[in-house]
Scaffold this motif. Structure first.
Motif: not given
Length: 74
Positions: A15-34
């Protein structure tokens, strides 16, 4: 708790870790983009989730695999 964004592999690849974020909105946005960059033939899917630390995040990501690589702790 931090939010982890992972590429969860469906084969023997790690598995590959893309990023660690503090906000759920930012994490969900990155998840959608990726996820938008994934093709049907790719051997991974992208998920975000929260965990208390990187070891818990790695275990959660591994548990999402069709065939987990880590041994469950007893």
């Amino acid at each position: 708790m931090p939010y982890y964004v992972y590429a969860i592999h469906t084969d023997h690849t790690n598995n590959r870790l893309y990023k660690v974020l503090d906000e759920v909105v930012a994490a969900e946005k990155l998840e959608r983009e990726m996820s938008d960059h994934c093709f049907a033939r790719d051997n991974y899917f992208v998920r975000s989730f929260f965990a208390k630390d990187s070891m818990e995040a790695e275990a959660k990501a591994d548990a999402l695999r069709p065939y987990p690589k880590l041994k469950p702790s007893s």
